[in-house]
Design a protein around this motif. Sequence first.
Motif, PDB file in Angstrom:
ATOM      1  N   ASP A 176      -2.979  40.179  79.397  1.00  0.00           N
ATOM      2  CA  ASP A 176      -2.315  41.487  79.500  1.00  0.00           C
ATOM      3  C   ASP A 176      -1.606  41.655  80.846  1.00  0.00           C
ATOM      4  O   ASP A 176      -0.486  42.194  80.915  1.00  0.00           O
ATOM      5  CB  ASP A 176      -3.330  42.613  79.304  1.00  0.00           C
ATOM      6  N   GLU A 179       1.587  39.601  80.985  1.00  0.00           N
ATOM      7  CA  GLU A 179       2.614  40.257  80.175  1.00  0.00           C
ATOM      8  C   GLU A 179       3.194  41.459  80.919  1.00  0.00           C
ATOM      9  O   GLU A 179       4.406  41.708  80.855  1.00  0.00           O
ATOM     10  CB  GLU A 179       2.027  40.682  78.833  1.00  0.00           C
ATOM     11  N   SER A 180       2.369  42.184  81.651  1.00  0.00           N
ATOM     12  CA  SER A 180       2.870  43.295  82.458  1.00  0.00           C
ATOM     13  C   SER A 180       3.825  42.798  83.539  1.00  0.00           C
ATOM     14  O   SER A 180       4.879  43.403  83.779  1.00  0.00           O
ATOM     15  CB  SER A 180       1.710  44.055  83.109  1.00  0.00           C
ATOM     16  N   THR A 183       7.231  42.054  81.890  1.00  0.00           N
ATOM     17  CA  THR A 183       8.032  43.121  81.296  1.00  0.00           C
ATOM     18  C   THR A 183       8.263  44.321  82.207  1.00  0.00           C
ATOM     19  O   THR A 183       9.204  45.084  81.986  1.00  0.00           O
ATOM     20  CB  THR A 183       7.368  43.622  79.999  1.00  0.00           C
ATOM     21  N   ASP A 184       7.408  44.508  83.213  1.00  0.00           N
ATOM     22  CA  ASP A 184       7.491  45.702  84.054  1.00  0.00           C
ATOM     23  C   ASP A 184       8.188  45.365  85.367  1.00  0.00           C
ATOM     24  O   ASP A 184       7.608  44.734  86.248  1.00  0.00           O
ATOM     25  CB  ASP A 184       6.081  46.251  84.319  1.00  0.00           C
TER      26      ASP A 184
END
Length: 275
Positions: A176, A179-180, A183-184
């Motif tokens: 997680d 992935e942050s 994308t962030d």
Amino acid sequence: MAAPRRRDTRGIVDPSGLLTRVRFRRHEPAEPLRRYIERYWFIDWDLPEPYASHVVPHPSVNLTFQWDGIDTEDTPPYAELTGIPHGLYTRKITGKGRVCGVKFRPGGFRPYAPELPASHWTGRALDAGDVFAQALPDTTRAVVSPTDDATRIARLDAFLLPLRPAPDPQADLAVDLVESARTDRTIRRVDGFAQAAGLSVRALQRLFSAYVGVTPKWVILRYRIHEALELAGTRREVDWAALAADLGYADQAHLVRDFTATVGVPPTTYTQTAN
């Protein structure tokens, strides 16, 4: 009518050069495998001349079943486990061959080899038989021999489903968090990343070493370079100063330095040759 979705080529250096020479496809694994496996990827080629592909690696471990000389009797297929490469990954291909790959989610390989930290595999490529106890020679030939994707997918599923590990909350957290970072765009510094995750910087670094294999800073910088590489390969004119600011760099010079060190050429040179 919506515009057709552009193929995701993040990390591929000169994607048009590669995709005009090979057949490249991505497929989802069986649903129970998707917790820790991102995708299967297949490449087939039949080339009259050698070609070298270059990839700015993702923070993922890959398991590959390869056959470099399908039309020659003295080159049997083989299976390889590849940790996250330190730098640019180069693969030379020639003749007729194929690769059937398994891309684990960043942070998702550790449950398959829980006795060692993910950092153990970083920068290494080794015989997959050294990692998996199963009789890989038979599996390797079974995976790469079929010419149709459906059979290859089914055989990869059949190999991996019995290996499916128990859920690992730390692996889930690592997946997680990576992935942050991908994308962030507000995640620009490790201290802010750790604070947003509710962890100390040291705890975040330990988690990434154990489950991802590289540092949080490496992941943040790598995804920045992926974005810059994609823009450089699709636009003739790029405002590098604006992009540097958008990606969280202190100035354009820092982006140019990281891009050049990773890809091997400055971004303006890459833009000129790729477009």
